[in-house]
Write a protein that holds these residues in place. Structure first.
Motif, short mmCIF file in Angstrom:
data_model
loop_
_atom_site.label_atom_id
_atom_site.label_comp_id
_atom_site.label_asym_id
_atom_site.label_seq_id
_atom_site.Cartn_x
_atom_site.Cartn_y
_atom_site.Cartn_z
N PHE A 120 0.77 -1.32 0.08
CA PHE A 120 -0.06 -0.06 0.12
C PHE A 120 0.91 1.19 0.15
O PHE A 120 0.57 2.26 -0.67
N THR A 121 1.95 1.42 0.95
CA THR A 121 2.77 2.40 0.86
C THR A 121 3.34 2.57 -0.19
O THR A 121 3.37 3.96 -0.90
N LYS A 122 3.75 1.59 -0.90
CA LYS A 122 4.41 1.90 -2.38
C LYS A 122 3.56 2.26 -3.23
O LYS A 122 3.95 3.22 -4.02
N MET A 123 2.29 1.91 -3.36
CA MET A 123 1.17 2.25 -4.35
C MET A 123 0.93 3.80 -4.05
O MET A 123 1.08 4.41 -5.00
N LEU A 124 0.89 4.18 -2.88
CA LEU A 124 0.75 5.70 -2.66
C LEU A 124 1.97 6.44 -3.21
O LEU A 124 1.84 7.63 -3.60
N GLN A 125 3.09 5.88 -2.97
CA GLN A 125 4.35 6.31 -3.30
C GLN A 125 4.21 6.62 -4.85
O GLN A 125 4.78 7.50 -5.37
N ASP A 126 3.89 5.48 -5.61
CA ASP A 126 3.82 5.56 -6.90
C ASP A 126 3.01 6.97 -7.39
O ASP A 126 3.44 7.39 -8.36
N MET A 127 2.07 6.99 -6.66
CA MET A 127 1.03 8.07 -7.32
C MET A 127 1.77 9.47 -6.73
O MET A 127 1.80 10.56 -7.80
N ALA A 128 2.47 9.29 -5.78
CA ALA A 128 3.13 10.58 -5.42
C ALA A 128 4.25 11.05 -6.31
O ALA A 128 4.32 12.11 -6.77
N LEU A 129 4.87 10.07 -6.86
CA LEU A 129 6.13 10.19 -7.82
C LEU A 129 5.36 10.72 -9.03
O LEU A 129 5.62 11.49 -9.82
N ALA A 130 4.27 10.14 -9.58
CA ALA A 130 3.56 10.35 -10.91
C ALA A 130 3.21 12.00 -10.74
O ALA A 130 3.14 12.90 -11.37
N ALA A 131 2.68 12.20 -9.53
CA ALA A 131 2.07 13.67 -9.13
C ALA A 131 3.29 14.66 -9.44
O ALA A 131 3.11 15.83 -9.71
N ARG A 168 -0.21 8.95 -19.47
CA ARG A 168 1.03 8.12 -19.69
C ARG A 168 1.86 7.74 -18.64
O ARG A 168 2.09 7.05 -18.13
N THR A 169 2.02 9.20 -17.92
CA THR A 169 2.93 9.22 -16.69
C THR A 169 2.30 8.25 -15.63
O THR A 169 3.04 7.24 -15.21
N GLY A 210 -7.49 9.43 -3.54
CA GLY A 210 -6.55 10.62 -3.08
C GLY A 210 -6.69 11.61 -4.40
O GLY A 210 -7.56 11.15 -5.34
N TYR A 211 -6.35 12.69 -4.31
CA TYR A 211 -6.21 13.63 -5.30
C TYR A 211 -5.15 14.59 -5.39
O TYR A 211 -4.58 14.62 -4.19
N VAL A 212 -4.67 15.06 -6.27
CA VAL A 212 -3.68 16.03 -6.56
C VAL A 212 -4.26 17.30 -6.82
O VAL A 212 -4.92 17.35 -7.79
N ILE A 213 -3.72 18.47 -6.26
CA ILE A 213 -4.32 19.70 -6.97
C ILE A 213 -3.05 20.35 -7.24
O ILE A 213 -2.26 20.53 -6.60
N TYR A 214 -3.24 20.90 -8.66
CA TYR A 214 -2.06 21.74 -9.23
C TYR A 214 -2.43 23.16 -9.04
O TYR A 214 -3.19 23.54 -10.25
N GLY A 215 -2.22 23.78 -8.18
CA GLY A 215 -2.71 25.14 -8.06
C GLY A 215 -1.80 26.13 -7.54
O GLY A 215 -0.53 25.81 -8.05
N SER A 216 -1.86 27.10 -6.41
CA SER A 216 -0.76 28.10 -6.25
C SER A 216 0.29 27.06 -5.53
O SER A 216 1.52 27.63 -5.72
N SER A 217 0.02 26.14 -5.09
CA SER A 217 1.05 25.07 -4.80
C SER A 217 0.36 23.69 -5.31
O SER A 217 -0.71 23.71 -5.63
N MET A 220 -1.09 16.93 -2.50
CA MET A 220 -1.67 15.68 -2.39
C MET A 220 -2.40 15.29 -1.30
O MET A 220 -2.05 15.51 -0.13
N VAL A 221 -3.81 14.86 -1.40
CA VAL A 221 -4.36 14.84 -0.29
C VAL A 221 -5.03 13.26 -0.25
O VAL A 221 -5.43 12.83 -1.58
N TYR A 222 -4.91 12.52 0.58
CA TYR A 222 -5.13 11.03 0.28
C TYR A 222 -6.12 10.44 1.69
O TYR A 222 -5.70 11.05 3.01
N THR A 223 -6.59 9.32 1.71
CA THR A 223 -7.16 8.71 2.81
C THR A 223 -7.07 7.21 2.54
O THR A 223 -7.16 6.99 1.47
N THR A 224 -6.71 6.66 3.54
CA THR A 224 -7.07 4.91 3.52
C THR A 224 -7.85 4.45 4.59
O THR A 224 -8.01 3.46 4.91
N GLY A 225 -8.80 5.68 4.81
CA GLY A 225 -9.88 5.11 5.74
C GLY A 225 -9.61 5.53 7.10
O GLY A 225 -10.11 5.17 8.09
#
Ligand code: FBP
Length: 362
Positions: A29-40, A78-79, A164-171, A174-179
């Motif tokens: 799980f940790t690694k999957m969320l890390q994968d999404m963080a890297l993509a972000a 693609r990323t 989770g979601y990532v917002i590309y805004g003024s900064s 990444m906001v997430y929940t695993t429950g």
């Protein structure tokens, strides 16, 4: 080494510490969320320079819905795919930009989870430099066999294991929940790391804003029309009006309302009785944000009931969406119950999967 007053908590550390509470956790799980963080991070690197590089503007290709694809859409799609296709953590993926299930190349091997994602939400805002976002959700695979199937993807929101979601805004955040609560991390471009900035986000009890495309008022059903008048303090007990804010990028509107209190709504209507379901996609947008809002103490409905209880019938199924403070969403449900029986007659068969969406019609 003593704990300093201000601890720098990276997203990796936070997820790892959360997992410590589950002795049986394997770290996948940790690694999957890390994968999404890297993509972000990779996508953020493009969005922040979008005006300078040749990445803004449309391609000459269309997605399955006949929508013109933005270059950044394809880049993000693609990323995320490339950060996840080889990790042996996933059994299948699905993207808002692809009509069908995305298989994992067998030579990489399969995992026990499936990933659904909207690579770039609010893409119509890219060229005008307004907030855009990425939305993702993860289900546990339950069918037999190694390869993930459509059944593994089409699970009810209440079975989600993470979103989770990532917002590309003024900064970039990444906001997430695993429950276990909702947590927000801000990307520090100086060190290239997401750092914990918003721990245990709870939607404030006192809402401030409502977010809806008022330009669609002409098509609204009587119950939705009255409800928005209620939000404006015109209809009903005449409480103070909520402020109206609408970016036209759901992640941006959702993020503001999550932090400040309020409701985002994209209702269905009877403009075309064969499409009473609005615009928002259940599997790529509504389920993930509903799971996060519920974890933050709010609620999400399609006007007829809890988004997280909907049994999905197709990958690109659409849902009307009311998302925010629980009492505001429940009020919407009551207005729809009282004044929109005609709309419910058209929408409920679709919700039950009796009238599958004709995808090509868009
Ligand atoms: P996409 O999935 O095509 O990006 O559409 C979703 C979205 O852009 C949401 O982010 C936003 O809330 C909504 O559509 C805006 O729609 P409209 O322009 O009809 O108000």
């Amino acid at each position: 080494m003593t704990q300093g007053k201000h601890r720098l908590v990276t997203i990796e550390r936070h997820i790892f510490e959360q997992q410590q509470r589950f002795p049986q956790a394997t770290g996948t799980f940790t690694k999957m969320l890390q994968d999404m963080a890297l993509a972000a991070k990779i996508i953020a690197n493009q969005t922040t320079r979008a005006g300078l590089t040749n990445i803004i503007g449309a391609t000459d290709t269309e997605n399955v819905f006949g929508e013109r694809q933005q270059k950044l859409d394809l880049f993000a799609d693609r990323t995320i795919y490339e950060m996840n296709d080889h990790t042996r953590r996933l059994a299948a993926m699905a993207s808002e930009e692809h009509e069908d299930i995305i298989d994992i190349p067998p030579h990489y091997g399969f995992g026990n989870y499936v990933l659904l994602y909207d690579p770039l939400d609010g893409s119509s805002n890219i060229d005008v430099n307004a907030s855009i976002g990425t939305i993702f959700s993860i289900h546990r695979k339950y069918t037999r066999g190694e390869r993930g199937t459509m059944e593994d993807l089409l699970q009810e929101g209440k079975r989600l294991v993470a979103a989770g979601y990532v917002i590309y805004g003024s900064s970039t955040m990444m906001v997430y929940t695993t429950g276990q609560g909702v947590h927000g991390f801000t990307l520090d471009p100086g060190i290239g790391e997401f750092i914990l900035s918003h721990e245990n986000i709870r939607v404030p009890d006192q809402p401030k804003y409502y977010s809806v495309n008022q330009g669609n008022e002409k098509y609204w059903t009587p119950g939705v029309r009255r409800y928005v008048k209620w939000l404006q303090g015109i209809e009903g007990e005449g409480h103070d009006p909520l402020g109206h804010r609408y970016i036209g990028s759901m992640v941006g509107d959702f993020h503001r309302n999550l932090l400040r209190g309020g409701i985002f709504l994209y209702p269905g209507d009877l403009q075309d009785k064969s499409k009473p379901y609005g615009k928002i996609r259940l599997m790529f947008e509504a389920q993930a944000l509903a799971f996060i809002m519920e974890q933050a103490g709010g609620y999400a409905s399609d006007g007829a009931g809890d988004i997280l209880d909907i049994r999905p019938h197709s990958l690109h199924q659409r849902v009307p969406l009311f998302l925010g403070n629980t009492d505001l969403v429940r009020k919407a449900e009551s207005y729809i119950r009282d004044y929109d029986q005609e709309w419910l007659v058209h929408y409920l068969p679709y919700r039950r999967g009796e009238k599958p969406e004709k995808v090509k019609q868009g």
